[in-house]
Design an enzyme around this catalytic site. Structure first.
Site, PDB file in Angstrom:
ATOM      1  N   ASP A   1     -58.272  12.113 -29.791  1.00  0.00           N
ATOM      2  CA  ASP A   1     -57.985  10.693 -29.964  1.00  0.00           C
ATOM      3  C   ASP A   1     -58.360  10.259 -31.376  1.00  0.00           C
ATOM      4  O   ASP A   1     -59.071  10.965 -32.099  1.00  0.00           O
ATOM      5  CB  ASP A   1     -58.740   9.865 -28.927  1.00  0.00           C
ATOM      6  CG  ASP A   1     -58.085   9.932 -27.560  1.00  0.00           C
ATOM      7  OD1 ASP A   1     -56.960  10.459 -27.473  1.00  0.00           O
ATOM      8  OD2 ASP A   1     -58.694   9.464 -26.570  1.00  0.00           O
TER       9      ASP A   1
ATOM     10  N   ASP B   1     -54.385  12.098 -18.319  1.00  0.00           N
ATOM     11  CA  ASP B   1     -55.254  13.267 -18.458  1.00  0.00           C
ATOM     12  C   ASP B   1     -55.685  13.803 -17.100  1.00  0.00           C
ATOM     13  O   ASP B   1     -55.655  15.008 -16.854  1.00  0.00           O
ATOM     14  CB  ASP B   1     -56.469  12.919 -19.319  1.00  0.00           C
ATOM     15  CG  ASP B   1     -57.103  11.595 -18.929  1.00  0.00           C
ATOM     16  OD1 ASP B   1     -56.683  10.994 -17.909  1.00  0.00           O
ATOM     17  OD2 ASP B   1     -58.021  11.144 -19.634  1.00  0.00           O
TER      18      ASP B   1
ATOM     19  N   ASP C   1     -60.410   8.277 -32.728  1.00  0.00           N
ATOM     20  CA  ASP C   1     -61.801   8.077 -33.155  1.00  0.00           C
ATOM     21  C   ASP C   1     -62.639   9.345 -33.019  1.00  0.00           C
ATOM     22  O   ASP C   1     -63.864   9.283 -33.163  1.00  0.00           O
ATOM     23  CB  ASP C   1     -62.444   6.951 -32.347  1.00  0.00           C
ATOM     24  CG  ASP C   1     -62.453   7.237 -30.857  1.00  0.00           C
ATOM     25  OD1 ASP C   1     -61.432   7.732 -30.357  1.00  0.00           O
ATOM     26  OD2 ASP C   1     -63.466   6.957 -30.185  1.00  0.00           O
TER      27      ASP C   1
ATOM     28  N   ASP D   1     -48.033   5.604 -32.934  1.00  0.00           N
ATOM     29  CA  ASP D   1     -47.275   4.611 -32.173  1.00  0.00           C
ATOM     30  C   ASP D   1     -47.556   3.189 -32.662  1.00  0.00           C
ATOM     31  O   ASP D   1     -47.296   2.228 -31.936  1.00  0.00           O
ATOM     32  CB  ASP D   1     -47.625   4.711 -30.680  1.00  0.00           C
ATOM     33  CG  ASP D   1     -46.591   5.521 -29.910  1.00  0.00           C
ATOM     34  OD1 ASP D   1     -45.636   6.014 -30.540  1.00  0.00           O
ATOM     35  OD2 ASP D   1     -46.724   5.656 -28.681  1.00  0.00           O
TER      36      ASP D   1
END
Length: 673
Positions: free
Chosen positions: A297, A391, A299, A238
């Site tokens: 994610d 989530d 990282d 994104d």
């Protein structure tokens, strides 16, 4: 020149900054020391006055520059229209009242008035000032003290309930360790010799402008130990930076050339933040061919055996909807801020998630490092964009639909902790405002659901109210507002066990999952109270739907888990540049060449031992007004406590005030470049 003459020299007629008085040493003519003419004396006074004015002008200029710089950096992270200003006004009002009260008490102290005696006979009162002070004591005792006492008792009850909940969680964790309870595979679910026995798994890596970490997450996902034809990796980018998009596309193409089944996906209309990104990716036609979806994610760097340790738990367990892995942190020892975060998150995973997973088969999905059964996602309504905690939203809806969760404490996925206070504060605001939004939206569904009554009670009273609402409410109200006010209202003074003994005991429980953090017990206790203002403000904004509750800010990353030798990195980048000579990638090649040159220059500078100093980005300190306001409020209360010789109350208020001061001046963690 005569010994007693005076020469006045001026570089400019309107500037006395270079004015000098040239004369002989007065000590050589002791008999002429007093023979100073009025003109000489006038010039001397003029010189001194000019120097004084110059000094004051320099001070004023420096103060103005500092104020302008601070004003530029004060609360830049907050929406100007947010309700945080109302909180700041409330803190300022408390501070002003406390300063006025402290001034009165100081006067009373040095006047040696009896601070505790209220019912003093009227004939013993001398003077209007003392009479006014005694009237204030009477009014305080009759009207203000009862209100503060009632509020403090209410917060104390909440504090004890939350402490009991924390103790029960720790006992549950101890029982799990003692009995060695853990999720186990009941049968051999995957035939390692037959690739067709491996279920189809979809890997999703959502990211947004995360230049520092995109390579490590894509690389780690591409190296997962799973048959290549049974896995698909979606890189859901994104990012709004075209250059970064090209770099991510190139990284995807590199792994695709190696035979990895990986695709790049970019939305033209980027709405709904992470939830919108995941929701859009699930609409692809090929998703129906996959049974499970794993989310990482940007990282997060899973080990190659991640899927082999998580996916087999679904075999023979059709009611299982989610398998959640634990987080581990590559930069937990980077600074004091990351060490304190590590204490909190170790307790969250080791105790909260594990206990809820074993005894309730339910916990909040952590948003990443988890494997979902796609059927569970679809039957629960999929990803929704209505809150900033998508989530937790999908986890609650799946629980209401009867799906069970498993938490694997021994499966760890490496990630990063925020290293700056500004990034951590924004993350915590999102984590604490979203649950309150979700509670308002889900409460009717919880009440109407077909799950058992005790599961409904757990969701409403424990999961939402106690751990998401009551905790930030009492910690801020009791320790940051009521406690300093009680220093000016002795009738409502809090006992030592509330401000010292019980908090230390609870902090010890929190540190048990990370015993190496024991030396940070006191800083952890003070920092948790300091963060209560952020969590309280976030909770209020989420509960009452203020504007800041809908803000999504991507947590800043540093890419520490991907740091390696700069020479090796430069060599890799140069190879990528040579491999992409197609006309359609000319712009990308130029960008790669520039980045390679920059990395090469940095390597040369380091190899020269500092002969050439690299140009560093300027780091600035933010100024957080609410934290500074509370710092001065607590320090004012500490001064009042010192007058009354309250002992532990004084030390607690002093160190807590200093803790707020350090955080308010952004002296904890890394500064923002």
């Amino acid at each position: 020149m005569a010994p007693n003459s005076v020469a006045v020299t001026m570089e400019k007629p309107d500037n006395f900054s270079l004015l000098e008085i040239n004369g002989s040493d007065p000590s050589s003519f002791p008999d002429k020391r007093k023979s100073i003419s009025p003109k000489q004396f006038s010039w001397f006074l003029l010189l001194k006055a000019h120097r004084l004015i110059s000094c004051l002008s320099w001070l004023v200029s420096s103060v103005k520059k500092r104020i302008a710089f601070s004003a530029k950096n004060i609360n830049e992270e907050e929406d100007p229209k947010s309700r945080g200003k109302q909180m700041y006004r409330f803190i300022k009002a408390c501070l002003v009242i406390s300063i006025i009260a402290l001034s009165i008490e100081i006067v009373a102290h040095f006047k040696k008035w009896n601070l505790d005696l209220i019912n003093r006979p009227s004939w013993e009162v001398y003077g209007l000032v003392e009479w006014s002070y005694m009237a204030w004591l009477s009014f305080r005792s009759d009207y203000i003290a009862p209100l503060v006492i009632s509020l403090s008792r209410f917060c104390t009850v909440l504090f004890l309930i939350q402490s009991l909940d924390r103790l029960v969680l720790c006992l549950g964790c101890f029982w799990i360790k003692f009995k060695k309870i853990e999720p186990k595979l009941t049968e051999e679910s995957i035939d390692l010799e037959d690739p067709s026995s491996f279920p189809m798994v979809l890997i999703q890596i959502p990211m947004c402008n995360e230049r520092e970490v995109y390579e490590q997450s894509i690389g780690a996902a591409s190296q997962l130990d799973w048959p290549k034809d049974r896995i698909l990796i979606q890189v859901l980018d994104d990012s709004d930076d075209p250059n970064l998009q090209l770099l991510i596309k190139e990284e995807v193409s590199v792994w695709a050339e190696k035979g990895v089944n990986i695709i790049y996906r970019h939305r033209l209309i980027r709405t709904g933040y992470k939830a919108g990104n995941l929701k859009s990716a699930m609409t692809c036609d090929y998703v129906k061919d996959y049974e499970f979806v794993t989310i990482f994610d940007a990282d997060f760097t899973p080990n190659p055996d991640f899927l082999k340790k998580t996916v087999p738990h679904f075999k023979g367990n059709p009611e299982l909807g989610l398998v959640q892995a634990r987080w581990s942190f590559v930069n937990k020892d980077e600074n004091l801020l990351t060490r304190l975060q590590n204490i909190n998150l170790c307790f969250h995973f080791e105790v909260e998630q594990q206990v809820n997973g074993v005894f309730l088969n339910f916990f909040g999905f952590n948003g990443t490092a988890g494997v979902w059964r796609i059927k569970a996602l679809e039957e629960s309504g999929g990803w929704l964009e209505r809150t900033t905690v998508e989530d937790m939203d999908i986890a609650v809806r799946a629980h209401l639909n009867g799906w069970k969760f498993i938490y694997l404490n021994d499966v760890e996925v490496t990630c990063e902790l925020p290293e700056s206070y500004e990034a951590y504060k924004k993350q915590q605001h999102r984590w604490h405002s979203g649950p309150m939004q979700l509670f308002r939206l889900c409460l009717p569904s919880i009440i109407k659901s077909k799950i058992s009554v005790w599961k409904k009670a757990n969701l409403i009273f424990l999961f939402f109210l106690l751990r998401k609402l009551i905790l930030p409410f009492y910690s801020f109200t009791l320790f940051c507002i009521i406690l300093p006010l009680t220093m000016f209202i002795p009738e409502a003074e809090l006992p030592l066990w509330i401000i010292c003994y019980v908090p230390i005991f609870i902090s010890l429980l929190n540190i048990l999952p990370s015993p190496k953090s024991f030396p940070f017990l006191v800083p952890y206790l003070l920092f948790e109270n300091t963060m209560s203002i952020t969590k309280f403000n976030a909770m209020i904004s989420g509960l009452f739907q203020f504007g800041s509750a809908y803000e999504w800010v991507v947590t800043k990353k540093t890419g520490r888990s991907s740091e390696s030798d700069l020479l090796a990195f430069a060599e890799k980048e140069e190879k990528l540049h040579r491999r992409n000579s197609e006309s359609g990638l000319e712009l990308l090649s130029k960008l790669k060449e520039q980045e390679t040159n920059l990395v090469g220059q940095e390597t040369v500078k380091k190899s020269l031992g500092g002969l050439m100093r690299p140009k560093n980005k300027k780091k600035t300190n933010m100024v957080f007004k609410k934290e500074l306001g509370l710092a001065f409020l607590l320090l004012t209360a500490a001064a009042r406590s010192f007058l009354s010789a309250h002992g532990l109350h004084f030390y607690f208020l002093l160190f807590q005030g200093l803790s707020f001061l350090v955080v308010g001046l952004d002296l904890i963690g890394e500064q923002i470049s």
